[in-house]
Design a protein around this motif. Structure first.
Motif, mmCIF file in Angstrom:
data_model
loop_
_atom_site.group_PDB
_atom_site.id
_atom_site.type_symbol
_atom_site.label_atom_id
_atom_site.label_comp_id
_atom_site.label_asym_id
_atom_site.label_seq_id
_atom_site.Cartn_x
_atom_site.Cartn_y
_atom_site.Cartn_z
ATOM 1 N N VAL A 279 0.837 -1.201 0.000
ATOM 2 C CA VAL A 279 0.000 0.000 0.000
ATOM 3 C C VAL A 279 0.871 1.250 0.000
ATOM 4 C CG1 VAL A 279 -1.669 1.314 1.346
ATOM 5 C CG2 VAL A 279 -1.973 -1.126 1.070
ATOM 6 N N ALA A 280 1.999 1.201 0.732
ATOM 7 C CA ALA A 280 2.924 2.335 0.709
ATOM 8 C C ALA A 280 3.513 2.541 -0.684
ATOM 9 C CB ALA A 280 4.037 2.115 1.735
ATOM 10 N N VAL A 281 3.833 1.446 -1.364
ATOM 11 C CA VAL A 281 4.321 1.552 -2.743
ATOM 12 C C VAL A 281 3.249 2.159 -3.643
ATOM 13 C CG1 VAL A 281 5.063 0.227 -4.765
ATOM 14 C CG2 VAL A 281 5.978 -0.334 -2.505
ATOM 15 N N ALA A 282 2.015 1.710 -3.475
ATOM 16 C CA ALA A 282 0.916 2.248 -4.281
ATOM 17 C C ALA A 282 0.725 3.737 -4.026
ATOM 18 C CB ALA A 282 -0.372 1.490 -3.973
ATOM 19 N N ALA A 283 0.850 4.163 -2.769
ATOM 20 C CA ALA A 283 0.690 5.583 -2.455
ATOM 21 C C ALA A 283 1.756 6.430 -3.121
ATOM 22 C CB ALA A 283 0.726 5.779 -0.934
ATOM 23 N N SER A 284 2.991 5.909 -3.189
ATOM 24 C CA SER A 284 4.076 6.667 -3.801
ATOM 25 C C SER A 284 3.967 6.704 -5.320
ATOM 26 C CB SER A 284 5.427 6.072 -3.394
ATOM 27 O OG SER A 284 5.559 4.744 -3.888
ATOM 28 N N LEU A 285 3.293 5.717 -5.910
ATOM 29 C CA LEU A 285 3.202 5.634 -7.371
ATOM 30 C C LEU A 285 1.882 6.154 -7.927
ATOM 31 C CD1 LEU A 285 4.718 2.088 -8.034
ATOM 32 C CD2 LEU A 285 5.857 4.303 -8.300
ATOM 33 N N MET A 286 0.879 6.337 -7.078
ATOM 34 C CA MET A 286 -0.465 6.603 -7.564
ATOM 35 C C MET A 286 -0.562 7.892 -8.358
ATOM 36 S SD MET A 286 -3.916 5.928 -5.385
ATOM 37 C CE MET A 286 -3.190 4.437 -4.747
ATOM 38 N N ASP A 287 0.168 8.917 -7.949
ATOM 39 C CA ASP A 287 0.136 10.190 -8.665
ATOM 40 C C ASP A 287 1.256 10.289 -9.686
ATOM 41 O OD1 ASP A 287 -2.132 11.369 -7.486
ATOM 42 O OD2 ASP A 287 -0.989 11.807 -5.672
ATOM 43 N N LYS A 288 2.025 9.212 -9.886
ATOM 44 C CA LYS A 288 3.091 9.192 -10.887
ATOM 45 C C LYS A 288 2.759 8.195 -12.001
ATOM 46 C CE LYS A 288 6.583 10.344 -7.404
ATOM 47 N NZ LYS A 288 7.821 9.889 -6.697
ATOM 48 N N ALA A 289 2.518 6.954 -11.619
ATOM 49 C CA ALA A 289 2.199 5.929 -12.620
ATOM 50 C C ALA A 289 0.755 5.997 -13.069
ATOM 51 C CB ALA A 289 2.502 4.543 -12.051
ATOM 52 N N GLY A 290 -0.134 6.529 -12.226
ATOM 53 C CA GLY A 290 -1.543 6.585 -12.576
ATOM 54 C C GLY A 290 -2.323 5.427 -11.993
ATOM 55 N N ARG A 291 -3.649 5.609 -11.944
ATOM 56 C CA ARG A 291 -4.514 4.586 -11.344
ATOM 57 C C ARG A 291 -4.571 3.328 -12.205
ATOM 58 N NH1 ARG A 291 -3.902 9.342 -8.839
ATOM 59 N NH2 ARG A 291 -5.826 10.380 -8.200
ATOM 60 N N LYS A 292 -4.744 3.492 -13.517
ATOM 61 C CA LYS A 292 -4.954 2.338 -14.386
ATOM 62 C C LYS A 292 -3.714 1.448 -14.454
ATOM 63 C CE LYS A 292 -7.635 2.422 -17.897
ATOM 64 N NZ LYS A 292 -8.403 2.626 -19.142
ATOM 65 N N ALA A 293 -2.519 2.049 -14.473
ATOM 66 C CA ALA A 293 -1.302 1.244 -14.522
ATOM 67 C C ALA A 293 -1.191 0.352 -13.292
ATOM 68 C CB ALA A 293 -0.080 2.152 -14.642
ATOM 69 N N LEU A 294 -1.539 0.889 -12.132
ATOM 70 C CA LEU A 294 -1.486 0.093 -10.909
ATOM 71 C C LEU A 294 -2.582 -0.976 -10.899
ATOM 72 C CD1 LEU A 294 -0.696 2.794 -8.195
ATOM 73 C CD2 LEU A 294 0.846 1.097 -9.184
ATOM 74 N N LEU A 295 -3.753 -0.643 -11.443
ATOM 75 C CA LEU A 295 -4.818 -1.638 -11.516
ATOM 76 C C LEU A 295 -4.449 -2.777 -12.465
ATOM 77 C CD1 LEU A 295 -8.022 0.607 -11.538
ATOM 78 C CD2 LEU A 295 -7.263 -0.920 -9.712
ATOM 79 N N TYR A 296 -3.814 -2.443 -13.592
ATOM 80 C CA TYR A 296 -3.337 -3.481 -14.508
ATOM 81 C C TYR A 296 -2.332 -4.400 -13.804
ATOM 82 C CZ TYR A 296 -5.370 -1.269 -18.675
ATOM 83 O OH TYR A 296 -6.218 -0.764 -19.621
ATOM 84 N N THR A 297 -1.360 -3.782 -13.121
ATOM 85 C CA THR A 297 -0.334 -4.564 -12.425
ATOM 86 C C THR A 297 -0.950 -5.425 -11.330
ATOM 87 O OG1 THR A 297 1.253 -2.786 -12.853
ATOM 88 C CG2 THR A 297 1.851 -4.418 -11.186
ATOM 89 N N SER A 298 -1.881 -4.842 -10.585
ATOM 90 C CA SER A 298 -2.551 -5.569 -9.511
ATOM 91 C C SER A 298 -3.321 -6.770 -10.051
ATOM 92 C CB SER A 298 -3.496 -4.625 -8.765
ATOM 93 O OG SER A 298 -4.236 -5.311 -7.789
#
Length: 506
Positions: free
Chosen positions: A312-331
């Motif tokens: 979750v800490a990794v997601a918080a640091s990437l959410m405004d950089k990688a974007g929501r959809k990129a993290l959802l794809y990876t997840s």
């Protein structure tokens, strides 16, 4: 999709450069104490049930299998009821007061459990803490999104998940050394502290503008952004969003600006629970204790909490950089690969068939646990025995990286302001009812077929999550709430035509 505003490398405006976030962070911290209490109460039954199931436990409080099953699952029913209550309270008294109100059932529930003299008091107390959890889950993400600006909204939107994991870790650490009654007493502390701090925090500027309190909204926004911030532009954008929405009717719910974001939010919460995260966490300690991995079972809960906290800490640091959809794809991809691996392992492992258990109430605990243990115990203790452990940890990491925190964040971002309170409560209710259904269905499926069938179902759901992300979810990173609403209004663009907006407002 035609997007005129670039997603990446956007230079901050002169107004954004003058923002002071210190008071905003304080307001967010005050609110997410409710999520700390939520995480704590969610897993409260984990260290308590073993103490109440021992032969030397108080006969009035000693739990058999059926009572233990209700003590663990009744929380989700309370959370569903809390979500329904939040549907009304969010629009009646506002987001901030709804969060503060959740401390009432939370405190009463812990008092009942701490002073319980029979099982009924334990069950009622557990149900009340579930109501508080459902209320905070529906209200806190909305409050945070409405007081935050788009530069930090993604990171702050992950704070509820992070603090909930901290609450779980706190209980896991205290559980082995603190008596269960004192654990209940300790659970009251974060809820009371939340009320004290929130009493000094401002209400949502959007809520105040919706009530026609322009001066209070301006003071609240200036307090949140700093004294050197020019509030005029942001307040004008919020006011325009409110003016263009007005009162929603049942016929208007059939228009895309309303039904599309509501459907996206509801389906995301449904798919989130259908991935199987809740039953996997419920039976995780049993899986660890029955596996061939030389790991003390007492470490299992702490490891899970640490992995969730890290991801979750990794997601918080990437959410405004990688974007929501990129993290959802990876997840989605990580959960798919790990659940597919668990499906293949459980399918190839020996699972001795047998008759249905004569006492169905016993199957909730012993039969399903034995089924899990039989599956994982098959074969000698070799390096291959690490595969179920690694796959489970990858699944939890993938979930906490995207589909865990981002579903909460997107819910608060895409829901229209005029229906945000009711719709967020609906989403939380759907989520908890689905969690209750999947957890009980998992037990029966494992009793009858072993782990192969439920893991196969979770694998299929992960594919659906991947497709749903690609087709239905817009990228909201770097967008204001007004721009997101404009996307659903126009169906094609986030960019707001200011001249047209002024003409409409006039």
């Amino acid at each position: 999709m035609e997007e005129e505003t670039p997603l990446l490398n956007r230079r901050p405006t002169s107004t954004e450069s003058k923002i002071n976030n210190s008071k905003l962070f304080l307001a967010v911290f005050s609110a997410v104490l409710g999520n700390f209490s939520f995480g704590y109460s969610l897993v409260y039954s984990s260290p308590v049930l073993p103490q109440l199931a021992r032969p030397d436990a108080d006969p009035r409080l000693r739990m058999g299998t059926e009572q233990a099953a209700w003590f663990g699952s009744i929380y989700t029913l309370g959370a569903a009821a809390g979500g329904l209550g939040a549907m009304l309270l969010n629009d009646m008294i506002g987001r901030k007061l709804s969060i503060m109100t959740s401390a009432v059932p939370s405190t009463i529930g812990y008092m009942l459990m701490g002073g319980a003299v029979d099982i009924r008091m334990l069950l009622v107390g557990r149900f009340l803490t579930g109501i508080a959890g459902g209320m905070t889950a529906a209200s806190i993400p909305v409050y945070i999104s409405e007081i935050s600006h788009k530069a930090v909204r993604g990171a702050l939107g992950s704070c509820p998940q992070i603090t909930a994991v901290f609450g779980m870790l706190a209980l896991y650490v205290m559980g082995p050394v603190v008596p269960w009654r004192w654990l209940a007493v300790a659970g009251e502390v974060p809820a009371v502290l939340m009320v004290v701090l929130l009493a000094f925090m401002p209400r949502s500027p959007r809520r105040l503008l919706a009530l026609g309190r322009e001066q209070q909204a301006e003071r609240a926004l200036r307090w949140l952004r700093g004294k050197h911030y020019d509030t005029h532009i942001e307040l004008s954008a919020i006011q325009h969003s409110i003016n263009t929405q007005g009162k929603v009717t049942w016929s208007q719910l059939a228009t895309p600006i309303y039904y599309k974001p509501i459907l996206i939010s509801v389906v995301m919460r449904f798919l989130q629970q259908m991935t199987g995260i809740t039953p996997i966490l419920v039976y995780l300690e049993t899986i660890f204790s029955k596996s061939t991995v030389p790991l003390p079972p007492s470490y299992a809960a702490s490891i899970v909490g640490a992995v969730r906290l890290f991801s979750v800490a990794v997601a918080a640091s990437l959410m405004d950089k990688a974007g929501r959809k990129a993290l959802l794809y990876t997840s989605s991809l990580l959960m798919f690969l790990s659940s597919l691996t668990l499906t293949m392992i459980s399918h190839t492992s020996a699972f001795p068939p047998g008759p249905a258990p004569p006492n169905l109430t016993m199957s909730l605990d012993y039969s399903s646990h034995n089924a899990i243990g039989n599956t994982l115990d098959a074969g000698p203790p070799t390096a291959a025995g690490l595969i179920p452990l690694i796959s489970t940890m990858v699944f939890i990491f993938g979930y906490a990286l995207g589909w865990g925190p981002i579903t909460w964040l997107l819910m608060s971002e895409v829901l229209p302001l005029v229906a945000r309170g009711v719709a967020s409560g609906l989403c939380v209710t759907v989520s908890w009812l689905t969690a209750f259904m999947v957890t009980h269905a998992f037990t029966h499926l494992v009793d009858r077929y072993g782990l192969y069938v439920p893991y196969l179902c979770f694998t299929v759901v992960c594919v659906l999550c991947l497709l749903f992300t690609a087709v239905c979810i817009p990228e909201t990173c770097g967008r204001s709430l007004e721009e997101i609403e404009n996307y659903f209004r126009t169906g094609r663009t986030f960019t707001i035509n200011r001249s047209q907006s002024v003409a409409q407002s006039n």
